[in-house]
Design an enzyme around this catalytic site. Structure first.
Site, PDB file in Angstrom:
ATOM      1  N   LYS A   1       0.777  -0.814  -0.189  1.00 38.04           N
ATOM      2  CA  LYS A   1      -0.342   0.267   0.145  1.00 38.04           C
ATOM      3  C   LYS A   1       0.714   1.042   0.420  1.00 38.04           C
ATOM      4  CE  LYS A   1      -4.273  -1.689   0.986  1.00 38.04           C
ATOM      5  NZ  LYS A   1      -5.251  -2.028   2.565  1.00 38.04           N
TER       6      LYS A   1
ATOM      7  N   LYS B   1      -5.520 -10.042  -6.512  1.00 40.70           N
ATOM      8  CA  LYS B   1      -6.909 -10.184  -5.844  1.00 40.70           C
ATOM      9  C   LYS B   1      -8.184  -9.092  -5.438  1.00 40.70           C
ATOM     10  CE  LYS B   1      -7.117  -7.952  -1.293  1.00 40.70           C
ATOM     11  NZ  LYS B   1      -7.594  -7.516   0.532  1.00 40.70           N
TER      12      LYS B   1
ATOM     13  N   LYS C   1     -11.555  -4.364  -3.425  1.00 37.89           N
ATOM     14  CA  LYS C   1     -12.539  -3.206  -2.818  1.00 37.89           C
ATOM     15  C   LYS C   1     -12.031  -1.950  -3.889  1.00 37.89           C
ATOM     16  CE  LYS C   1     -14.458  -4.236   1.060  1.00 37.89           C
ATOM     17  NZ  LYS C   1     -14.055  -3.849   2.689  1.00 37.89           N
TER      18      LYS C   1
END
Ligand code: ATP
Ligand code: LTN
Length: 343
Positions: A117, A201, A204
């Site tokens: 991230k 993956k 969202k």
């Protein structure tokens, strides 16, 4: 009512989107529902974790309720389990501080989700909160003396950190300071992949075309599945290594139909990819139809939803308050004179 003789499960999902996606459902939420008969379950909308990606306040407010409504629609039963909003129980952040003080900087720096991230955000966007995310998650789990934590594969390393911290608490402050939790990961659905990029993956925050949202309309679901990437082969077989796009579709099909992916592949042997996609779209649409309807019902009555969350908060606060008092006391912190007994 909570039954203390049973093992306890704890898990959470972030309110980072209006709708959860199929990865959240198959990887986590479906297990949550199934565990309720055998475990004493505590499930949370982890809004403090969502703050690490700087959400718009109005969107966050809406998404907390929307996420809770989706837990209920999926089958989380508030009479059986505790359902609450993380930020409403202050012991989560209080325990985070205690855990911060026993977590190595290097240890936290090794978390791959943080590395991924922060690489995406660049220097300016990375906050101390994002770095501390796994410690807050450990506090969530330890504050409920959880035995098991049902999650998808991407959370394994975070649960490993929670275990290490619990073990460290017990060795520094004596056995019984914290319960050492275990990850509960359903192998067949541990990782659902992005429909456009079957190496990533489904997330969202991923590419919209790669996601199937649980609240998507039948039209959108059909479109997403039809345009899913399916490798270069033409033969339908179960070969995750060489045909990851196809394998992802087979895994989703199998999970919803209660079959193994090999069985589904066998069933479609000799048929075209398009055939599988049409049937899969139908299967997903039918599986999600009641879910969408129930979510809309819960969202149509916000006062009732808030009432359920308030009941959940009270039950969660009773557990976390007692566990926090126990751990804080072991650290040598002086309890408030009027504080209730430690667990
Ligand atoms: P974000 O993309 O915002 O980081 P997310 O989609 O990963 O979020 P979370 O709230 O972080 O969603 O995850 C909730 C639960 O869903 C976790 O238990 C996580 O392991 C599981 N999960 C998320 N994505 C997948 C996936 N693609 N396959 C299986 N499980 C998943
Ligand atoms: N980091 C988790 C969400 C989460 C969680 C938890 C899961 C926060 N606290 C406690 C299990 C237990 C994720 O899925 N991204």
């Amino acid at each position: 009512m909570l039954d203390v003789s049973r093992l306890r499960a704890f898990s959470g999902i972030q309110p980072t989107a209006d709708s959860l996606h199929l990865g959240n459902y198959l990887g986590a939420l479906r297990q949550w529902v199934a565990l309720q008969d055998d475990y004493d379950c505590v499930y949370s909308v982890v809004d403090l974790h969502a703050l690490t990606v700087s959400p718009d306040p109005a969107a966050l407010r809406t998404r907390v309720r929307a996420t809770a409504a989706q837990f209920l629609a999926a089958g989380v039963n508030p009479e059986q389990s505790v359902l609450f909003v993380q930020s409403q129980v202050p012991e989560h952040t209080q325990l985070t501080w205690l855990l911060n003080c026993i977590t190595g900087f290097g240890e936290a720096s090794r978390m791959t989700q943080f590395k991924d991230k922060s690489a995406k955000l660049g220097d300016k966007g990375v906050t101390v909160g994002l770095f501390d995310y796994p410690v807050l998650m450990a506090a969530d789990i330890l504050a409920y003396d959880a035995n098991v934590v049902p999650v998808g594969e991407d959370q394994r390393q975070h649960i490993e950190l929670s275990r290490d911290l619990a073990i460290r608490l017990n060795s520094r402050f004596g056995e019984g300071t914290a319960r050492v939790p275990e990850a509960l990961i359903m192998q067949s659905t541990a990782r659902i992949y992005d429909l456009q990029d079957p190496k990533a993956k489904m997330s969202k925050t991923g590419h919209p075309a790669g996601i199937i949202e649980l609240l998507d309309s039948p039209k959108v679901i059909t479109k997403r599945i039809k345009s899913a990437v399916t490798d270069s082969g033409t033969v339908i077989k179960w070969d995750p290594k060489n045909q990851p796009g196809l394998a992802n579709l087979l895994a989703i099909y199998a999970a919803l139909a209660g079959q193994t992916p090999e069985e589904v592949a066998q069933q479609y042997c000799g048929k075209l990819y398009g055939h599988l996609k049409v049937d899969l779209a139908e299967l997903v649409i039918e599986a999600l139809r009641p879910f969408r309807e129930r979510t809309a019902e819960y969202l149509a009555d916000p006062a009732a939803l808030d009432g359920l969350l308030e009941e959940g908060r009270e039950k969660a606060a009773a557990i976390a308050g007692a566990v926090y008092a126990r751990i804080a006391e072991r650290f040598g912190l002086t309890p408030r004179a009027n504080r209730g007994p430690a667990a």
